[in-house]
Motif scaffolding. Sequence first.
Motif, PDB file in Angstrom:
ATOM      1  N   ALA A 251       0.817  -1.211   0.000  1.00  0.00           N
ATOM      2  CA  ALA A 251       0.000   0.000   0.000  1.00  0.00           C
ATOM      3  C   ALA A 251       0.852   1.263   0.000  1.00  0.00           C
ATOM      4  O   ALA A 251       0.410   2.317  -0.468  1.00  0.00           O
ATOM      5  N   ASP A 252       2.082   1.150   0.503  1.00  0.00           N
ATOM      6  CA  ASP A 252       2.986   2.301   0.522  1.00  0.00           C
ATOM      7  C   ASP A 252       3.694   2.486  -0.813  1.00  0.00           C
ATOM      8  O   ASP A 252       4.514   3.382  -0.962  1.00  0.00           O
ATOM      9  N   GLY A 253       3.397   1.593  -1.793  1.00  0.00           N
ATOM     10  CA  GLY A 253       3.931   1.754  -3.139  1.00  0.00           C
ATOM     11  C   GLY A 253       5.227   1.020  -3.418  1.00  0.00           C
ATOM     12  O   GLY A 253       5.853   1.240  -4.456  1.00  0.00           O
ATOM     13  N   LEU A 254       5.665   0.115  -2.518  1.00  0.00           N
ATOM     14  CA  LEU A 254       6.921  -0.592  -2.729  1.00  0.00           C
ATOM     15  C   LEU A 254       6.733  -1.771  -3.679  1.00  0.00           C
ATOM     16  O   LEU A 254       5.690  -2.432  -3.669  1.00  0.00           O
ATOM     17  N   SER A 255       7.752  -2.049  -4.484  1.00  0.00           N
ATOM     18  CA  SER A 255       7.745  -3.226  -5.351  1.00  0.00           C
ATOM     19  C   SER A 255       8.158  -4.456  -4.529  1.00  0.00           C
ATOM     20  O   SER A 255       8.614  -4.339  -3.386  1.00  0.00           O
ATOM     21  N   ASN A 256       8.014  -5.644  -5.133  1.00  0.00           N
ATOM     22  CA  ASN A 256       8.417  -6.872  -4.434  1.00  0.00           C
ATOM     23  C   ASN A 256       9.897  -6.838  -4.058  1.00  0.00           C
ATOM     24  O   ASN A 256      10.287  -7.271  -2.969  1.00  0.00           O
ATOM     25  N   THR A 257      10.724  -6.340  -4.965  1.00  0.00           N
ATOM     26  CA  THR A 257      12.159  -6.260  -4.685  1.00  0.00           C
ATOM     27  C   THR A 257      12.433  -5.329  -3.509  1.00  0.00           C
ATOM     28  O   THR A 257      13.249  -5.640  -2.628  1.00  0.00           O
ATOM     29  N   GLU A 258      11.752  -4.183  -3.472  1.00  0.00           N
ATOM     30  CA  GLU A 258      11.951  -3.227  -2.374  1.00  0.00           C
ATOM     31  C   GLU A 258      11.438  -3.784  -1.057  1.00  0.00           C
ATOM     32  O   GLU A 258      12.043  -3.566   0.004  1.00  0.00           O
ATOM     33  N   ILE A 259      10.323  -4.522  -1.109  1.00  0.00           N
ATOM     34  CA  ILE A 259       9.802  -5.141   0.122  1.00  0.00           C
ATOM     35  C   ILE A 259      10.784  -6.183   0.640  1.00  0.00           C
ATOM     36  O   ILE A 259      11.052  -6.267   1.845  1.00  0.00           O
ATOM     37  N   LYS A 280      -6.499 -14.706   1.070  1.00  0.00           N
ATOM     38  CA  LYS A 280      -7.270 -14.504   2.301  1.00  0.00           C
ATOM     39  C   LYS A 280      -8.213 -13.311   2.214  1.00  0.00           C
ATOM     40  O   LYS A 280      -9.331 -13.356   2.737  1.00  0.00           O
ATOM     41  N   THR A 281      -7.769 -12.244   1.578  1.00  0.00           N
ATOM     42  CA  THR A 281      -8.558 -11.013   1.556  1.00  0.00           C
ATOM     43  C   THR A 281      -9.507 -10.937   0.369  1.00  0.00           C
ATOM     44  O   THR A 281     -10.420 -10.112   0.366  1.00  0.00           O
ATOM     45  N   GLY A 282      -9.274 -11.757  -0.647  1.00  0.00           N
ATOM     46  CA  GLY A 282     -10.142 -11.732  -1.817  1.00  0.00           C
ATOM     47  C   GLY A 282      -9.813 -10.652  -2.816  1.00  0.00           C
ATOM     48  O   GLY A 282     -10.578 -10.442  -3.758  1.00  0.00           O
ATOM     49  N   VAL A 283      -8.680  -9.955  -2.653  1.00  0.00           N
ATOM     50  CA  VAL A 283      -8.308  -8.931  -3.627  1.00  0.00           C
ATOM     51  C   VAL A 283      -7.659  -9.596  -4.834  1.00  0.00           C
ATOM     52  O   VAL A 283      -7.107 -10.693  -4.730  1.00  0.00           O
ATOM     53  N   ARG A 284      -7.741  -8.912  -5.992  1.00  0.00           N
ATOM     54  CA  ARG A 284      -7.233  -9.515  -7.222  1.00  0.00           C
ATOM     55  C   ARG A 284      -5.941  -8.878  -7.718  1.00  0.00           C
ATOM     56  O   ARG A 284      -5.251  -9.461  -8.554  1.00  0.00           O
ATOM     57  N   GLN A 288      -6.419  -3.115  -5.638  1.00  0.00           N
ATOM     58  CA  GLN A 288      -7.410  -3.518  -4.647  1.00  0.00           C
ATOM     59  C   GLN A 288      -6.753  -3.739  -3.283  1.00  0.00           C
ATOM     60  O   GLN A 288      -7.364  -3.476  -2.248  1.00  0.00           O
ATOM     61  N   ALA A 289      -5.508  -4.210  -3.283  1.00  0.00           N
ATOM     62  CA  ALA A 289      -4.799  -4.405  -2.018  1.00  0.00           C
ATOM     63  C   ALA A 289      -4.582  -3.071  -1.303  1.00  0.00           C
ATOM     64  O   ALA A 289      -4.687  -2.978  -0.082  1.00  0.00           O
ATOM     65  N   VAL A 290      -4.272  -2.013  -2.081  1.00  0.00           N
ATOM     66  CA  VAL A 290      -4.108  -0.681  -1.485  1.00  0.00           C
ATOM     67  C   VAL A 290      -5.400  -0.249  -0.810  1.00  0.00           C
ATOM     68  O   VAL A 290      -5.403   0.238   0.324  1.00  0.00           O
ATOM     69  N   ARG A 291      -6.520  -0.441  -1.506  1.00  0.00           N
ATOM     70  CA  ARG A 291      -7.794  -0.043  -0.924  1.00  0.00           C
ATOM     71  C   ARG A 291      -8.117  -0.870   0.326  1.00  0.00           C
ATOM     72  O   ARG A 291      -8.586  -0.332   1.332  1.00  0.00           O
ATOM     73  N   TYR A 292      -7.868  -2.181   0.265  1.00  0.00           N
ATOM     74  CA  TYR A 292      -8.129  -3.047   1.416  1.00  0.00           C
ATOM     75  C   TYR A 292      -7.297  -2.592   2.616  1.00  0.00           C
ATOM     76  O   TYR A 292      -7.791  -2.529   3.740  1.00  0.00           O
ATOM     77  N   ALA A 293      -6.023  -2.281   2.373  1.00  0.00           N
ATOM     78  CA  ALA A 293      -5.154  -1.841   3.469  1.00  0.00           C
ATOM     79  C   ALA A 293      -5.691  -0.571   4.108  1.00  0.00           C
ATOM     80  O   ALA A 293      -5.702  -0.433   5.340  1.00  0.00           O
ATOM     81  N   TYR A 294      -6.150   0.377   3.288  1.00  0.00           N
ATOM     82  CA  TYR A 294      -6.700   1.614   3.837  1.00  0.00           C
ATOM     83  C   TYR A 294      -7.953   1.331   4.662  1.00  0.00           C
ATOM     84  O   TYR A 294      -8.096   1.816   5.786  1.00  0.00           O
ATOM     85  N   LEU A 295      -8.875   0.530   4.095  1.00  0.00           N
ATOM     86  CA  LEU A 295     -10.137   0.276   4.783  1.00  0.00           C
ATOM     87  C   LEU A 295      -9.939  -0.401   6.132  1.00  0.00           C
ATOM     88  O   LEU A 295     -10.744  -0.228   7.047  1.00  0.00           O
ATOM     89  N   HIS A 296      -8.861  -1.185   6.265  1.00  0.00           N
ATOM     90  CA  HIS A 296      -8.629  -1.917   7.503  1.00  0.00           C
ATOM     91  C   HIS A 296      -7.516  -1.309   8.359  1.00  0.00           C
ATOM     92  O   HIS A 296      -7.071  -1.918   9.337  1.00  0.00           O
ATOM     93  N   GLY A 297      -7.055  -0.118   7.990  1.00  0.00           N
ATOM     94  CA  GLY A 297      -6.062   0.559   8.818  1.00  0.00           C
ATOM     95  C   GLY A 297      -4.734  -0.150   8.886  1.00  0.00           C
ATOM     96  O   GLY A 297      -4.038  -0.078   9.899  1.00  0.00           O
ATOM     97  N   ILE A 298      -4.350  -0.849   7.830  1.00  0.00           N
ATOM     98  CA  ILE A 298      -3.095  -1.604   7.831  1.00  0.00           C
ATOM     99  C   ILE A 298      -2.000  -0.731   7.244  1.00  0.00           C
ATOM    100  O   ILE A 298      -2.117  -0.213   6.137  1.00  0.00           O
ATOM    101  N   ASN A 299      -0.919  -0.563   7.998  1.00  0.00           N
ATOM    102  CA  ASN A 299       0.216   0.234   7.552  1.00  0.00           C
ATOM    103  C   ASN A 299       1.492  -0.582   7.742  1.00  0.00           C
ATOM    104  O   ASN A 299       1.448  -1.646   8.367  1.00  0.00           O
TER     105      ASN A 299
END
Length: 307
Positions: A251-259, A280-284, A288-299
């Motif tokens: 959600a913070d915009g990092l690529s797989n390599t950066e993560i 687990k979350t049903g995102v595709r 959608q993962a960015v939106r899910y993270a925001y909605l659930h307060g995940i940082n």
Amino acid sequence: MSGRVVRVVVADDQTVVREGIVTLLGLLPGLEVVGAAGDGEEAVRLVAETAPDVVLMDLRMPRCDGAEATRRIRKGHPGTQVVVLTTFGDDDSLFPALQAGARGYLTKDASSDEILRAIEDVVAGQAGLSPQVQRRLLERLSQQGASFGTAASVDPGGGGRTGSAADSGGSTGRKAHQFGGSGTTGAADPADSASADADRVRADASADAERVRADASAVAEPGAGAQPQSDAADLPDGLTAREAEVLGLVADGLSNTEIAARLYVSRATVKTHINNLFAKTGVRDRAQAVRYAYLHGINPARGSGGE
């Protein structure tokens, strides 16, 4: 790209820019440019003739602009993905292009690696969005969440639905980002179905916004909350602490390599975590993962477990 050659059409009305992009793509591994268009009409025609995997689409073009061309391509040729490559990163350019069906969005200051990664992402069924675009989407969702919350709080007819949405727990976020599901009580009059759908969205978003604000307060106040955020019991949809941490970094915009570099793990491990949290979350995709993270307060700070 698993040895597969990805076929690309380039659409840009400026000849120098178009030829430069074609030359650049020719130097990148696993890509083949099968056509170059000077406007949206020609881009639609070339897609019908060559059936490319991806179109790199400019937005401001004569005869038919990039958003309209994207809409027509996605409707008539759903197997072809569109990545916007444009000078413009403003909301008036970004959101119409995504609504038209573009799965990627880059500005023309993107590097060759970023262009290649976006093409690979959309071919793999993910969103090829630059980190700046992901952050802008997150900001837009934050603004929409606040407006939804305000509308629900003053809507005299929304109280009952807000309660049922708030009681739905971890599934609420999924209902909100899919704009579907039934969370209302009682049967709705078919003539009022559109109004009822709008009420459901406002109610679900309001409940999610309240949960996000509560999470944000707990982060801001060190003494708040009896349990640490890294407790897996606090995480939605059965996410582990490490999966939540990876999701926050996505959600913070990092690529797989950066993560992988941030967490001192391999890229394969990051991919495994992402596959698990998507299931687990049903995102595709990452958008959608960015939106899910925001909605659930995940940082990124939420959760710090092992691999």
